[in-house]
Design an enzyme around this catalytic site. Sequence first.
Site, short mmCIF file in Angstrom:
data_model
loop_
_atom_site.label_atom_id
_atom_site.label_comp_id
_atom_site.label_asym_id
_atom_site.label_seq_id
_atom_site.Cartn_x
_atom_site.Cartn_y
_atom_site.Cartn_z
N LYS A 107 -45.19 -32.08 -58.81
CA LYS A 107 -44.62 -33.13 -57.95
C LYS A 107 -44.63 -32.55 -56.54
O LYS A 107 -43.85 -31.64 -56.23
CB LYS A 107 -43.19 -33.50 -58.39
CG LYS A 107 -42.50 -34.42 -57.39
CD LYS A 107 -41.07 -34.76 -57.79
CE LYS A 107 -40.31 -35.27 -56.58
NZ LYS A 107 -38.93 -35.66 -56.89
N ALA B 107 -36.93 -41.46 -55.97
CA ALA B 107 -35.89 -41.18 -54.97
C ALA B 107 -35.17 -42.43 -54.48
O ALA B 107 -35.77 -43.49 -54.30
CB ALA B 107 -36.42 -40.42 -53.77
N GLY B 108 -33.88 -42.25 -54.26
CA GLY B 108 -33.05 -43.29 -53.66
C GLY B 108 -32.43 -44.26 -54.65
O GLY B 108 -31.69 -45.15 -54.26
N ASN C 53 -32.61 -38.76 -60.44
CA ASN C 53 -31.84 -37.59 -60.83
C ASN C 53 -30.36 -37.78 -60.53
O ASN C 53 -29.54 -37.91 -61.43
CB ASN C 53 -32.39 -36.35 -60.08
CG ASN C 53 -31.73 -35.05 -60.51
OD1 ASN C 53 -30.73 -35.03 -61.22
ND2 ASN C 53 -32.27 -33.95 -60.11
N THR C 54 -30.04 -37.86 -59.22
CA THR C 54 -28.64 -37.86 -58.81
C THR C 54 -27.82 -39.00 -59.43
O THR C 54 -26.67 -38.80 -59.81
CB THR C 54 -28.54 -37.95 -57.27
OG1 THR C 54 -29.47 -37.00 -56.71
CG2 THR C 54 -27.15 -37.60 -56.79
N GLY D 12 -31.27 -39.02 -52.94
CA GLY D 12 -29.82 -38.89 -53.12
C GLY D 12 -28.99 -39.95 -52.42
O GLY D 12 -27.77 -39.91 -52.46
#
Lengths: 262, 65
Positions: A96, A184-185, A206-207, A157
């Site tokens: 990645k 992301a986001g 992830n987050t 994040g």
Amino acid sequence: MLELYGTRFTSRMLLGTAGYASPDILRQAVEASGAEIVTVSLRRESARARTGQGFWALIEQLGRRVLPNTAGCHTAKEPIATAQMARELFGTNWIKLEVIANDDTLQPDLFGLVEAAGVLCAEGFAVLPYTTEDMSAAERLIAAGCEVLMPWGSPIGSARGLANRSALQTLRAYFPDTPLIVDAGIGAPSHAAEAMEMGYDGVLLNTAVAKAGDPVKMAEGFASAIKAGRLAYEAGMIEPRDMASPSTPLAGTPFFKIDHAS
Amino acid sequence: MQILLNGERFVTEATSLDELCAALGFADAKVATAVNGSFVAATARGNTQLTEADEVEIVAPRQGG
């Protein structure tokens, strides 16, 4: 079925391994998500703490395909050496590719990204670039040899979801045959479902799972949302309209009088 | 000899990257290496001589997003 670089996957959810309260919660969240690909990184190893050695044991237990990232790289050169170290460490040519332009927004440096992608693809890496929704960057990444693109939803994040929905829609329409993964986001399962309803091939997050009140339950929630969004895309959604349209048949309505219908 | 190991000054008697890894207890550990910004494969560590002020990176698997 999702196909990335010739490998097929049942799950369309890619899950990050960072920020969980404990290794056990991470393990349970990965299981609940059904994710077949988990992202990992590499960091400086201390001779005393040997932190990475324990994490490697956990990764082996998870039994998922790992996708190492080049998080934190800022120049076109850093991710090259990082990817080479990751290939040896994790025994995979998948990477990645992250080249960061700005520490506040963590937005991709598209110039460094295209340059690094060219070098890595030529070296036989399967590059999954973390990019923006920019069309010209997408074209150059594909020309460089990338078979998958991972545009951001919004800054890493930030939990803001799909900040530029129309551009993501355009990207999807313009590259119908390239696997596109929103990376992301993502903050809520509805964000992930929205991306999937638009025809995106997968979602990497992830987050939103790691920092949820109950990460294991949230992992399952995201898995359901991603599945629901994909089913909706495959099924074909109805077009929105301005005025109401009765779903119950009008014919045979009791007490119906013709002047009510005008 | 003084080198920069993972961004910090480090004094070592190791003359090769292989010796440095062994001295740090990484002989059989899951680590990857780079010297002066370039990747050095595990098989090449023995032939990689260290010189004063070399910048050595030794990394291991870690959580990531």
